[in-house]
Every structure is written in structure tokens, then in C-alpha cells.
Design a protein around this motif. Structure first.
Motif, PDB file in Angstrom:
ATOM      1  N   VAL A 371       0.852  -1.039   0.046  1.00 34.86           N
ATOM      2  CA  VAL A 371       0.085   0.001  -0.324  1.00 34.86           C
ATOM      3  C   VAL A 371       0.664   1.575  -0.052  1.00 34.86           C
ATOM      4  O   VAL A 371       1.551   1.219   0.930  1.00 34.86           O
ATOM      5  N   GLN A 372       0.868   2.133  -0.439  1.00 35.87           N
ATOM      6  CA  GLN A 372       1.622   3.560  -0.743  1.00 35.87           C
ATOM      7  C   GLN A 372       1.202   4.284   0.345  1.00 35.87           C
ATOM      8  O   GLN A 372      -0.238   4.292   0.459  1.00 35.87           O
ATOM      9  N   ALA A 373       2.276   4.279   0.803  1.00 40.52           N
ATOM     10  CA  ALA A 373       2.197   4.919   2.727  1.00 40.52           C
ATOM     11  C   ALA A 373       1.708   6.783   1.941  1.00 40.52           C
ATOM     12  O   ALA A 373       2.244   7.575   0.797  1.00 40.52           O
ATOM     13  N   PRO A 374       0.769   7.446   2.523  1.00 40.99           N
ATOM     14  CA  PRO A 374       0.712   9.486   1.964  1.00 40.99           C
ATOM     15  C   PRO A 374       1.927   9.620   2.163  1.00 40.99           C
ATOM     16  O   PRO A 374       2.576   9.864   3.613  1.00 40.99           O
ATOM     17  N   GLU A 375       1.799  11.075   1.784  1.00 38.50           N
ATOM     18  CA  GLU A 375       3.050  11.881   1.696  1.00 38.50           C
ATOM     19  C   GLU A 375       2.695  12.418   3.481  1.00 38.50           C
ATOM     20  O   GLU A 375       1.520  12.999   3.872  1.00 38.50           O
ATOM     21  N   THR A 376       3.572  12.999   3.896  1.00 43.37           N
ATOM     22  CA  THR A 376       3.516  13.586   5.431  1.00 43.37           C
ATOM     23  C   THR A 376       4.143  14.953   5.637  1.00 43.37           C
ATOM     24  O   THR A 376       4.898  15.584   6.326  1.00 43.37           O
ATOM     25  N   ASN A 377       4.408  15.292   4.165  1.00 46.63           N
ATOM     26  CA  ASN A 377       4.774  16.842   3.968  1.00 46.63           C
ATOM     27  C   ASN A 377       4.513  18.110   4.873  1.00 46.63           C
ATOM     28  O   ASN A 377       5.025  18.993   4.889  1.00 46.63           O
ATOM     29  N   GLY A 378       3.210  17.759   4.977  1.00 43.28           N
ATOM     30  CA  GLY A 378       1.926  18.984   5.863  1.00 43.28           C
ATOM     31  C   GLY A 378       2.840  18.812   7.167  1.00 43.28           C
ATOM     32  O   GLY A 378       2.006  20.064   8.174  1.00 43.28           O
ATOM     33  N   PRO A 410      -4.903   8.996  13.581  1.00 42.97           N
ATOM     34  CA  PRO A 410      -6.635   9.136  12.496  1.00 42.97           C
ATOM     35  C   PRO A 410      -5.628  10.030  11.066  1.00 42.97           C
ATOM     36  O   PRO A 410      -6.142  10.078  10.158  1.00 42.97           O
ATOM     37  N   PHE A 411      -4.912  10.243  11.278  1.00 43.33           N
ATOM     38  CA  PHE A 411      -4.058  11.474   9.714  1.00 43.33           C
ATOM     39  C   PHE A 411      -3.948  10.057   8.514  1.00 43.33           C
ATOM     40  O   PHE A 411      -4.507  10.467   7.263  1.00 43.33           O
ATOM     41  N   LEU A 412      -3.370   8.984   8.771  1.00 48.56           N
ATOM     42  CA  LEU A 412      -2.775   7.594   7.980  1.00 48.56           C
ATOM     43  C   LEU A 412      -3.850   7.129   8.290  1.00 48.56           C
ATOM     44  O   LEU A 412      -3.790   6.753   6.885  1.00 48.56           O
ATOM     45  N   PHE A 413      -4.935   6.967   8.896  1.00 45.47           N
ATOM     46  CA  PHE A 413      -6.334   6.090   8.358  1.00 45.47           C
ATOM     47  C   PHE A 413      -6.721   7.122   7.129  1.00 45.47           C
ATOM     48  O   PHE A 413      -7.557   6.680   6.231  1.00 45.47           O
ATOM     49  N   LEU A 414      -7.020   8.401   7.550  1.00 41.86           N
ATOM     50  CA  LEU A 414      -7.859   9.676   6.169  1.00 41.86           C
ATOM     51  C   LEU A 414      -7.014   9.251   4.916  1.00 41.86           C
ATOM     52  O   LEU A 414      -7.747   8.954   4.225  1.00 41.86           O
ATOM     53  N   GLY A 415      -5.719   8.659   5.134  1.00 42.97           N
ATOM     54  CA  GLY A 415      -5.066   9.076   4.259  1.00 42.97           C
ATOM     55  C   GLY A 415      -5.111   8.074   3.042  1.00 42.97           C
ATOM     56  O   GLY A 415      -5.206   7.860   2.001  1.00 42.97           O
ATOM     57  N   LEU A 416      -5.506   7.248   3.948  1.00 38.92           N
ATOM     58  CA  LEU A 416      -4.943   5.254   3.761  1.00 38.92           C
ATOM     59  C   LEU A 416      -6.453   5.486   2.827  1.00 38.92           C
ATOM     60  O   LEU A 416      -6.797   5.131   2.053  1.00 38.92           O
ATOM     61  N   PHE A 417      -8.003   5.942   3.944  1.00 38.32           N
ATOM     62  CA  PHE A 417      -8.971   6.062   3.027  1.00 38.32           C
ATOM     63  C   PHE A 417      -9.152   6.182   1.464  1.00 38.32           C
ATOM     64  O   PHE A 417     -10.011   5.551   1.024  1.00 38.32           O
ATOM     65  N   LEU A 418      -8.935   7.678   1.613  1.00 41.66           N
ATOM     66  CA  LEU A 418      -8.699   8.532   0.629  1.00 41.66           C
ATOM     67  C   LEU A 418      -7.974   8.098  -0.326  1.00 41.66           C
ATOM     68  O   LEU A 418      -8.790   7.817  -1.620  1.00 41.66           O
ATOM     69  N   PHE A 419      -7.027   7.248  -0.498  1.00 42.53           N
ATOM     70  CA  PHE A 419      -6.609   6.235  -1.530  1.00 42.53           C
ATOM     71  C   PHE A 419      -7.184   5.321  -1.849  1.00 42.53           C
ATOM     72  O   PHE A 419      -7.010   5.346  -3.431  1.00 42.53           O
ATOM     73  N   LYS A 420      -7.453   4.958  -1.103  1.00 41.01           N
ATOM     74  CA  LYS A 420      -8.004   3.450  -1.424  1.00 41.01           C
ATOM     75  C   LYS A 420      -9.540   3.808  -2.052  1.00 41.01           C
ATOM     76  O   LYS A 420      -9.737   3.076  -3.089  1.00 41.01           O
TER      77      LYS A 420
END
Length: 536
Positions: A371-378, A410-420
């Protein structure tokens, strides 16, 4: 004819013309001069064909009237077999008779039943009633044949109907009476028919019921001596031909195996012996095709059996030998026709990554656990806020680190959800577009030779793309299994199998005589619904 005291006289001339050769001929106009005045009739064109049969536009059934066309003006031939009761003492103008070619046949042996109507006078309408033949299988050989025959120096018009009978049970069988209801001249009703009045009277007709007595035949049971397990009731004279094509195929491609039985007898009842094919061969049986030739001498023709053989493994396989047995009533013995063993070579499909036995796709190019991890630049700019001196602001840093750790899940979950969700939409859109492309491709296939094969090829391409498969060795049952494994309901799968069976019959039936239709629009709509039900 006298009307208001004025007499009118009509004189009629009749001629019988016997054609000597086939072709188109014209009867020229006839010139007549009456009281010095010339009259001319119209010319008549006559077409003479090969056959002596005179057939109505619609062949009558067994108990229908075969004499609706009236007595022929052009004679034709009659069978070589002559009636057995023509030596009559009384000079009767009309009668009917029936006879049968054999009164002690074997079970299922073909016999010929003939009806004949003889008349030396002009008759009106007629209605024929034949026996029911309830203990026979019946084939109409000659619906109606008319001609002329001279008996004891007198010419008769002969109308006949010929049937082939196949007795269905052994023992004594009664064939009922045959009757003909016919309108015949009533000479006594008009005195002006007397020659003294020059035949000026108009002939009246009366109804006459003619009857031919029934008969009894004694059907012999087939002998049990030397009767083998291969015998299935075939009686007559037959021969056998087999062919398979091609002799060398790729795995998953089909081999056409054809068996043709030819001969004279109850060929419509012929069946094949069971075949013991290898479990690695999928067999699709086509409906047999029967081509009959109905002659005055009986029924003959051919029955064609076809099988489509699809090998699921490479190597070589054999079409096993077999035996078709029939009974020859003339020799009174059983005869075996042998089906020779044939060898078919099967080459493997290159780059085959599909396990047909399991029916499950194998994907070597994608790791589903990645699974591609979301970027955390923010989140990175938060670090300088903690201060440059960590030891001086240790308390504030601990607090902010705690906040960061609480926010990360929660940010990881949200990012993963949006990615999926985005991936799902992209895949869904891709599937919709891919299916639309497949459906458009199907509709653009021109109807004609090879139409069904192109539809099957496009369907297999769709399965390759949809289930990430390689190769074209799928059968309809395996396609249905893939649908079932991926969440498609059984009612849809059952409809899919039924339509695929129709498609397969169109592919492997090469006679072109089967009334089979395939609704491509309905097939596309079904696949669209099934495509939406797939869970992957």
C-alpha cells in the motif's frame, strides 16, 4: 340448352397430350369457323419437368384429401408394382384398393403401403381417409401421384398415395379399412345425356363411398441370437463414415469429430454408442442432423452426429473406438460397423499462467499487500515550532510530541481511506470503460461466417482483462466458475451458461440447418449486470 324458346348447343372436344421430353412448350391457338365466322382460342404455355408427380402446393397429411387438384390432363408414371386385383369380371368405372409390400416383416423393418384410386370417368371432389397406423411409425413417400393405365383394353386414371411403415411392436397388427368419399357422375339423373341428344345435358354428380378392406400383418420379433450390447434397434442396410479435423491443435482449441450413418431403413432412430473419453477432454455434443430422401421404394438418407472436443492439457489424446450394430432383414443377421480409433496431437499454449483445474487467477506482477503510504509533508513544518533548544523547552516539546503521536493514526487512516477510495473509483471507472469497449467491440462484429467464433474470442479477451488471466483455454463452465468465485449470483450464472450453450452450438454446428438464434443484445445486457456484481 333451351332458354325462352331459344336453343343453345355446346360441343366440347377433349384431348390427351403425352409429353415426350421436358421443357417449355406452347399449345397454339385453335381456329374454329361457325356459320362462316372465324373464332380463335388463346395459346397455352405448358412446362414439362423431370418428374411424373403431380403435386399440390401443400402436401396433404395422412388423412387429408390428396385429390383437391382434380383428375390430371397430363399423364404421369406409376410405380412398377402393379395392383394385384385388376382382373375384374365386372366392367366397373371406378374403385379403390390398398396393398402392402410385406405381410410378415421384422420389428422396425420398413414396409411400403400403397393406396390407389382407379376411374374411367370424370369425377368431382374426393376425400380420402387412411388407417390410423397407431402401431407404426409413418413416413409419407408420395403425397399424390397421378397417371394413366390401360386395363382390359380400357384406360383408367390412377391416383395413388404411398407411405413407408415401420412396425413398432411384434405380433399380429390389424390395419383398418381405407375409404374414399368421391363425387361420381349420376348418368341416370339427366335424360339429355343420351347420345340421341348429342350429349347436351349437364352431368350431375352423386356422392359415392368407396372402401378397401383392411389387412393384417404378422410382425416377427428380432432374433436374440448373436445380438450384441451395441444393438439399439436399427433395422435396414447401412454404412458408416467418420472424420476428425484438425489432427493437431493448441491446448484449449476444439476438434470437430463427425460420424455419418448412411443407408435405408429406420435411420431416424439411430443412436451412437457411449464413448469413454479422457477426463482431460471436454466434450460438447451437437444435435444430430437427419437428411432423408423419400422415394417410392422407401426411406433412405443419412444421420450426422457431431462432437466438439476441447483438450485441457497438452500431449496427445485418442478418440476411442466404438461399434454401431444393425439388423439386416434380408440376410437375417446382425452386422457391426466399427468406429476406428483416432489420435489427436495437442500443443501447449505459450506463456500459460492459468490453472484451469483450479479456475483461479495468478498475478505475478502485483503484490496486493503493498500500500502506498501517504505523503506527510504537511506535518514536517511543525518541528521548528518546538524551539531550537530542546533542553530548555523539554516540557513543551513533550506536550507537542504527544499531540503529534495522537494525530498520526487518524491522519494515516484518513489518508489510507482517501487513497483506497480514489483507487476504487479509478478501478471502477477503468472497469466500466473496459467493459464498454468490450461491448462496443461485440456489436461491431459483422453477422456472417465466423460470427459466433469472433464473439467467443472477444469474450475470452474480456476474461483475460477482467480477471488478469493469460491464455484462451477457458470453457463456458470455467467462465461460470470464475463468476461464481467472485460474487455473481447463481441465477445470472445459469442464464450465462444457457446462452453460452447456444453460442457453442452455433460454433460447432457446421450444417447450417439448425434453427438456432443468438440474441447478442440480451447477451451484452447480461454480461453488464454480471460485470457490476463482480467483487474484484
Amino acid at each position: 340448352q333451351i332458354i325462352n324458346g331459344s336453343m343453345t348447343v355446346k360441343k366440347q372436344f377433349s384431348y390427351t397430350l403425352i409429353p415426350q421430353e421436358k421443357g417449355t412448350f406452347t399449345i397454339p391457338p385453335i381456329d374454329v369457323t361457325v356459320d362462316g365466322r372465324a373464332y380463335k382460342s388463346n395459346p397455352v404455355a405448358v412446362v414439362i419437368g423431370d418428374s411424373g408427380h403431380v403435386r399440390p402446393h401443400q402436401s396433404p397429411g395422412i388423412n387429408q384429401n390428396p385429390f383437391t387438384q382434380g383428375i390430371p390432363q397430363i399423364p404421369g408414371g406409376i410405380p412398377d408394382q402393379r395392383p394385384n386385383n385388376l382382373d375384374r369380371e365386372n366392367d366397373v368405372p371406378y374403385w379403390i384398393e390398398t396393398n402392402i409390400s410385406k405381410k410378415n416383416p421384422f420389428l422396425n423393418e420398413q414396409v411400403i403401403f400403397a393406396f390407389r384410386f382407379y376411374t374411367s370417368v370424370n369425377v368431382g371432389t374426393a376425400s380420402l381417409t387412411l388407417p390410423a397406423f397407431k402401431d407404426f411409425s409413418v413416413e409419407e413417400l408420395v403425397p399424390e401421384k397421378k397417371g394413366y393405365q390401360t386395363i382390359n383394353g380400357k384406360r383408367y386414371v390412377v391416383s395413388e398415395k404411398i407411405l413407408a411403415l415401420f412396425p413398432l411392436k411384434a405380433g399380429k397388427i390389424n390395419i383398418e379399412d381405407t375409404s374414399l368419399r368421391v363425387e361420381v357422375p349420376d348418368e341416370s339423373a339427366n335424360p339429355f345425356n343420351d347420345p340421341f341428344f348429342f350429349g347436351m345435358g349437364r352431368t350431375r354428380l352423386k356422392v359415392k363411398n368407396l372402401k378397401s378392406k383392411g389387412m393384417q400383418i404378422d410382425v416377427k420379433q428380432l432374433p436374440t441370437e448373436n445380438q450384441t450390447d451395441h444393438f439399439t434397434g436399427l433395422v435396414g442396410h447401412f454404412d458408416l463414415e467418420t472424420k476428425s479435423d484438425p489432427k493437431e491443435v493448441l491446448q484449449g482449441d476444439s476438434v470437430s469429430y463427425q460420424i455419418t450413418l448412411k443407408g435405408r431403413g429406420n435411420i431416424k432412430e439411430a443412436v451412437l454408442p457411449p464413448f469413454n473419453f479422457s477426463p482431460n477432454i471436454k466434450v460438447y455434443d451437437d444435435n444430430p442432423t437427419v437428411n432423408l430422401v423419400r422415394k417410392e421404394s422407401g426411406v433412405e438418407g443419412e444421420k450426422i452426429f457431431k462432437k466438439a472436443l476441447v483438450p485441457t492439457q497438452s500431449g496427445s489424446f485418442e478418440i476411442p473406438e466404438g461399434v454401431v450394430s444393425y439388423f439386416d432383414p434380408d440376410k437375417q443377421q446382425y452386422i457391426d460397423l466399427n468406429l476406428a480409433k483416432q489420435i489427436i496431437s495437442v500443443k501447449p499454449v505459450q506463456s500459460e499462467n492459468l490453472s484451469i483445474a483450479k479456475g483461479m487467477p495468478v498475478d505475478q506482477t502485483m503484490n496486493k499487500n503493498q500500500v502506498q503510504a501517504p505523503e506527510t509533508n504537511g506535518l514536517l513544518p511543525l518541528a521548528p515550532v518546538l524551539g531550537s533548544n530542546l533542553f530548555e523547552n523539554i516540557g513543551a516539546e513533550i506536550v507537542q510530541l504527544s499531540i503529534i503521536f495522537y494525530l498520526i493514526p487518524p491522519f494515516l487512516f484518513l489518508g489510507l481511506f482517501l487513497f483506497k477510495r480514489g483507487s476504487f473509483k479509478r478501478n471502477k471507472n477503468s472497469r466500466v470503460l473496459a467493459f464498454q469497449k468490450f461491448k462496443n467491440k461485440l456489436r461491431k462484429i459483422p453477422v456472417g461466417e465466423g460470427w459466433a467464433i469472433k464473439i467467443e474470442k472477444s469474450l475470452k479477451d474480456y476474461f483475460e482483462h477482467r480477471f488478469k488471466l493469460v491464455g484462451h483455454a477457458l470453457t463456458p463452465i470455467e467462465m461460470a466458475a470464475l463468476f461464481e468465485q467472485n460474487g455473481v449470483g447463481k441465477d445470472l450464472i445459469l442464464r450465462f451458461i444457457q446462452m453460452m450453450n447456444v453460442l457453442q452450438s452455433l460454433i460447432y454446428n457446421q450444417t447450417g440447418k439448425q434453427e438456432v438464434t443468438f440474441n447478442l443484445q440480451e447477451f451484452c445486457e447480461l454480461l453488464e449486470v454480471m460485470n457490476q456484481k463482480i467483487k474484484i
